[in-house]
Design a protein around this motif. Structure first.
Motif, PDB file in Angstrom:
ATOM      1  N   ARG A   9     106.122 -78.001 -56.185  1.00  0.00           N
ATOM      2  CA  ARG A   9     106.026 -76.538 -56.125  1.00  0.00           C
ATOM      3  C   ARG A   9     104.983 -75.991 -57.105  1.00  0.00           C
ATOM      4  N   ILE A  10     104.967 -76.560 -58.327  1.00  0.00           N
ATOM      5  CA  ILE A  10     103.979 -76.116 -59.316  1.00  0.00           C
ATOM      6  C   ILE A  10     102.577 -76.449 -58.829  1.00  0.00           C
ATOM      7  N   ASN A  11     102.427 -77.670 -58.336  1.00  0.00           N
ATOM      8  CA  ASN A  11     101.128 -78.119 -57.829  1.00  0.00           C
ATOM      9  C   ASN A  11     100.658 -77.225 -56.691  1.00  0.00           C
ATOM     10  N   SER A  12     101.591 -76.896 -55.785  1.00  0.00           N
ATOM     11  CA  SER A  12     101.262 -76.052 -54.630  1.00  0.00           C
ATOM     12  C   SER A  12     100.836 -74.655 -55.074  1.00  0.00           C
ATOM     13  N   ALA A  13     101.542 -74.107 -56.081  1.00  0.00           N
ATOM     14  CA  ALA A  13     101.217 -72.765 -56.573  1.00  0.00           C
ATOM     15  C   ALA A  13      99.811 -72.723 -57.165  1.00  0.00           C
ATOM     16  N   VAL A  14      99.469 -73.753 -57.945  1.00  0.00           N
ATOM     17  CA  VAL A  14      98.136 -73.804 -58.559  1.00  0.00           C
ATOM     18  C   VAL A  14      97.063 -74.001 -57.505  1.00  0.00           C
ATOM     19  N   ASN A  15      97.323 -74.921 -56.559  1.00  0.00           N
ATOM     20  CA  ASN A  15      96.335 -75.183 -55.503  1.00  0.00           C
ATOM     21  C   ASN A  15      96.102 -73.960 -54.622  1.00  0.00           C
ATOM     22  N   ASP A  16      97.189 -73.253 -54.284  1.00  0.00           N
ATOM     23  CA  ASP A  16      97.054 -72.060 -53.440  1.00  0.00           C
ATOM     24  C   ASP A  16      96.185 -71.006 -54.126  1.00  0.00           C
ATOM     25  N   LEU A  17      96.379 -70.869 -55.439  1.00  0.00           N
ATOM     26  CA  LEU A  17      95.598 -69.875 -56.188  1.00  0.00           C
ATOM     27  C   LEU A  17      94.121 -70.272 -56.251  1.00  0.00           C
ATOM     28  N   THR A  18      93.864 -71.530 -56.619  1.00  0.00           N
ATOM     29  CA  THR A  18      92.476 -71.951 -56.829  1.00  0.00           C
ATOM     30  C   THR A  18      91.694 -72.059 -55.516  1.00  0.00           C
ATOM     31  N   ARG A  19      92.410 -72.099 -54.389  1.00  0.00           N
ATOM     32  CA  ARG A  19      91.725 -72.154 -53.095  1.00  0.00           C
ATOM     33  C   ARG A  19      91.542 -70.775 -52.467  1.00  0.00           C
ATOM     34  N   SER A  20      92.234 -69.790 -53.001  1.00  0.00           N
ATOM     35  CA  SER A  20      92.182 -68.460 -52.389  1.00  0.00           C
ATOM     36  C   SER A  20      90.794 -67.826 -52.543  1.00  0.00           C
ATOM     37  N   ALA A  21      90.453 -67.004 -51.571  1.00  0.00           N
ATOM     38  CA  ALA A  21      89.121 -66.370 -51.567  1.00  0.00           C
ATOM     39  C   ALA A  21      88.970 -65.389 -52.730  1.00  0.00           C
ATOM     40  N   THR A  22      90.060 -64.713 -53.076  1.00  0.00           N
ATOM     41  CA  THR A  22      90.011 -63.740 -54.179  1.00  0.00           C
ATOM     42  C   THR A  22      90.864 -64.233 -55.347  1.00  0.00           C
ATOM     43  N   LEU A  23      90.204 -64.873 -56.291  1.00  0.00           N
ATOM     44  CA  LEU A  23      90.914 -65.404 -57.459  1.00  0.00           C
ATOM     45  C   LEU A  23      90.925 -64.318 -58.542  1.00  0.00           C
ATOM     46  N   ASP A  24      91.861 -63.384 -58.402  1.00  0.00           N
ATOM     47  CA  ASP A  24      91.915 -62.263 -59.349  1.00  0.00           C
ATOM     48  C   ASP A  24      93.219 -62.292 -60.155  1.00  0.00           C
ATOM     49  N   GLU A  25      93.401 -61.280 -60.998  1.00  0.00           N
ATOM     50  CA  GLU A  25      94.555 -61.261 -61.899  1.00  0.00           C
ATOM     51  C   GLU A  25      95.866 -61.102 -61.133  1.00  0.00           C
ATOM     52  N   LYS A  26      95.836 -60.390 -60.017  1.00  0.00           N
ATOM     53  CA  LYS A  26      97.047 -60.217 -59.227  1.00  0.00           C
ATOM     54  C   LYS A  26      97.518 -61.547 -58.642  1.00  0.00           C
ATOM     55  N   ALA A  27      96.563 -62.310 -58.110  1.00  0.00           N
ATOM     56  CA  ALA A  27      96.891 -63.633 -57.556  1.00  0.00           C
ATOM     57  C   ALA A  27      97.369 -64.568 -58.666  1.00  0.00           C
ATOM     58  N   PHE A  28      96.771 -64.439 -59.836  1.00  0.00           N
ATOM     59  CA  PHE A  28      97.136 -65.260 -60.995  1.00  0.00           C
ATOM     60  C   PHE A  28      98.588 -64.978 -61.406  1.00  0.00           C
ATOM     61  N   ASP A  29      98.966 -63.680 -61.433  1.00  0.00           N
ATOM     62  CA  ASP A  29     100.343 -63.300 -61.767  1.00  0.00           C
ATOM     63  C   ASP A  29     101.329 -63.856 -60.741  1.00  0.00           C
ATOM     64  N   GLY A  30     100.910 -63.891 -59.482  1.00  0.00           N
ATOM     65  CA  GLY A  30     101.757 -64.443 -58.417  1.00  0.00           C
ATOM     66  C   GLY A  30     101.996 -65.931 -58.634  1.00  0.00           C
ATOM     67  N   MET A  31     100.963 -66.641 -59.081  1.00  0.00           N
ATOM     68  CA  MET A  31     101.097 -68.078 -59.361  1.00  0.00           C
ATOM     69  C   MET A  31     102.084 -68.311 -60.501  1.00  0.00           C
ATOM     70  N   ILE A  32     101.966 -67.504 -61.564  1.00  0.00           N
ATOM     71  CA  ILE A  32     102.862 -67.658 -62.716  1.00  0.00           C
ATOM     72  C   ILE A  32     104.312 -67.398 -62.290  1.00  0.00           C
ATOM     73  N   LYS A  33     104.513 -66.405 -61.439  1.00  0.00           N
ATOM     74  CA  LYS A  33     105.861 -66.072 -60.968  1.00  0.00           C
ATOM     75  C   LYS A  33     106.453 -67.233 -60.179  1.00  0.00           C
ATOM     76  N   GLU A  34     105.639 -67.847 -59.317  1.00  0.00           N
ATOM     77  CA  GLU A  34     106.113 -68.970 -58.503  1.00  0.00           C
ATOM     78  C   GLU A  34     106.456 -70.173 -59.386  1.00  0.00           C
ATOM     79  N   ILE A  35     105.628 -70.453 -60.380  1.00  0.00           N
ATOM     80  CA  ILE A  35     105.895 -71.562 -61.308  1.00  0.00           C
ATOM     81  C   ILE A  35     107.180 -71.296 -62.092  1.00  0.00           C
ATOM     82  N   SER A  36     107.351 -70.055 -62.535  1.00  0.00           N
ATOM     83  CA  SER A  36     108.552 -69.683 -63.304  1.00  0.00           C
ATOM     84  C   SER A  36     109.812 -69.838 -62.458  1.00  0.00           C
TER      85      SER A  36
END
Length: 523
Positions: A9-36
């Motif tokens: 799940r952690i790996n998937s959250a990081v990969n989804d973020l780093t592959r997204s077209a818009t790597l912004d702060e909102k997407a970053f916060d979403g990744m942290i929430k999923e990891i948490s």
């Protein structure tokens, strides 16, 4: 496997973020929430999760990042470092010394697996040249001494216990004194399981500790203990002041985060983790390697240690490699050695990319694939086995004969020969690089230019054949790194390889890259 789903799940959250077209702060916060969320569901203490969130956010400040900064690498490194900090209390555990008696006392809850783990640890030290023994001070549980006796006999480790003496303090003291007189170097004392609410048993534990004066007290924690881990570990810490933790039963399906929370609660290092029921199923714990495996990035250091402990015969293969050769027989020998190294799921956690590549494949399917490859080799003549594989290209009918003899298909034979040719090409490159390095050293007159030699050795290592340390990486580990030569986790870390099939596992062995943190991460 414990924590496997968490890592996915952690790996998937990081990969989804780093592959997204818009790597912004909102997407970053979403990744942290999923990891948490993943960590909380894995029973990691919520305060610890909150601390991790803050650490990741503090490490990645979007407003302050340079325009050309590699946000992907920065994020991956931040996640890696934060996870390492959870399991790293920055405390150095006791290091037993050869030539003197080192007493190690085990404590923990009932059913945590102390007795089995005692034997595993004794066997681990025995394999590294220590004179080890076991003392059974568990007089409470029926059959405890018989269990330890059976395990010790199987591992050929001397033991002490009593079927008549009911005072565990007396048994522990007498056993330790006996083995000290006999100059044993590792004396492991097994004690009864107890709960923090059992005051009498806690007092007894303290009496045993006072009687044997252990150099290290180890608490054994079941990976499935859940949220109770923190309270239990705190109580044991206050009573016995243990200096190390061993987490057992990590091959189960429990969440496993509770045991990790105990590390942060007591500031005590994990020294080993139990990965199965076999006596060899005990791995030395390293925070960076643990997180690396958790994120599917492998653990080549752990792989090297595992290979070294098996003492596999590599003489003929390594002799051929120094000559720049790699025959079909060499490939067969390596396949056989891989089969000896344990379940494929265990190997998969150590080899970059392999755990993701296995997908839902179980150990039985993986072993079956490797066995079929060995059957193919067993159906060849001695001339074919000792060849470089070209004989099959020149005479294709040989492939048909081998396929029929092994009960496989011509395609499978072709795949195996393709793998052998790739390995043969790698062997030639290693031979060439070694020769160039030797020539460079000769031209520098021995003392030499250190920076040039370091660069040459680094190039050799990147090809899969370099020396891994003072005495060089164990032979089989070098072979594992060479399989595939360049496909692993590499600098970017955390690859997504779920779509690849088992037929390419051999191609990925070792990955040429490594199981460390992403570029710039610590190791």
């Amino acid at each position: 496997m414990v924590l496997q789903d968490l890592g996915r799940r952690i790996n998937s959250a990081v990969n989804d973020l780093t592959r997204s077209a818009t790597l912004d702060e909102k997407a970053f916060d979403g990744m942290i929430k999923e990891i948490s969320n993943a960590l909380v569901e894995a029973d990691v203490n919520i305060k610890l999760v909150s601390s991790l969130r803050k650490q990741i956010k503090a490490s990645v400040k979007f407003n302050e990042l340079p325009a050309r900064a590699n946000k992907k690498n920065i994020i991956q490194k931040a996640v890696f470092d934060a996870l390492v900090d959870i399991v790293n209390p920055h405390q150095v555990p006791y290091n037993p010394k050869k030539g003197k008696s080192n007493v190690i006392m085990f404590v923990g809850l009932q059913g945590a697996g102390k007795t089995t783990t005692c034997t595993k640890l004794a066997r681990w030290y025995q394999a590294r040249g220590f004179k080890t023994c076991l003392v059974c001070a568990d007089t409470f549980r029926a059959g405890a001494f018989d269990q330890l006796k059976q395990n010790a006999t199987k591992a050929k480790i001397p033991y002490y216990g009593s079927l008549t003496q009911t005072d565990p303090v007396v048994v522990a003291r007498d056993g330790v004194e006996k083995f000290k007189k006999d100059r044993f170097e590792i004396i492991i004392v097994d004690t009864s399981g107890r709960h923090h609410q059992e005051e009498a048993l806690f007092a007894e534990m303290q009496e045993i500790q006072a009687a044997v004066q252990p150099h290290q007290t180890v608490m054994v924690l079941d990976a499935s203990i859940g949220q109770a881990a923190e309270a239990q570990s705190r109580a044991f810490k206050e009573a016995a002041d243990f200096g190390a933790i061993i987490i057992t039963k990590t091959d189960g399906a429990a969440a496993g985060g509770g045991a990790i929370s105990a590390v942060a609660a007591t500031h005590t290092p994990i020294v080993f983790i139990g990965t199965g029921e076999h006596l060899l199923d005990l791995e030395k714990f390293n925070p960076q390697s643990f997180v690396s495996k958790l994120l599917g990035m492998g653990d080549l250091q752990g792989l090297a240690e595992h290979v070294q402990s098996l003492k596999l015969d590599q003489k003929d293969t390594m002799k051929n490699l120094t000559e720049g050769k790699f025959t079909v027989r060499d490939l067969r020998d390596q396949l056989t050695n891989i089969m000896k190294m344990g379940p494929l799921s265990k190997m998969a956690s150590m080899i970059p990319g392999l755990s993701g590549m296995m997908g839902g494949m179980d150990d039985e399917d993986g072993a079956s694939k490797l066995k079929r490859m060995i059957y193919i080799c067993d159906s060849m003549t001695a001339k074919e086995l000792d060849s470089d594989g070209k004989i099959f290209v020149e005479q294709p009918t040989r492939m048909t004969r081998v396929a029929r003899g092994s009960g496989t298909s011509v395609r499978e034979v072709e795949e195996l020969l393709t793998q052998q040719r790739m390995m043969s090409g790698m062997a030639k490159k290693v031979k060439s690089a070694t020769t160039n390095a030797q020539k460079a050293q000769g031209q520098m007159g021995g003392a030499g230019n250190k920076s040039q030699m370091a660069a040459m050795q680094k190039k050799l290592q990147s090809m899969g054949g370099g020396a891994g340390g003072a005495g060089g990486m164990p032979d089989m580990a070098s072979m594992m790194k060479m399989f595939g030569g360049g496909g692993g986790a590499g600098g970017g870390g955390m690859p997504n390889m779920g779509g690849m099939d088992m037929g390419k596992i051999m191609q990925m062995m070792g990955g040429g890259g490594g199981g460390g943190p992403p570029a710039g991460g610590r190791r």
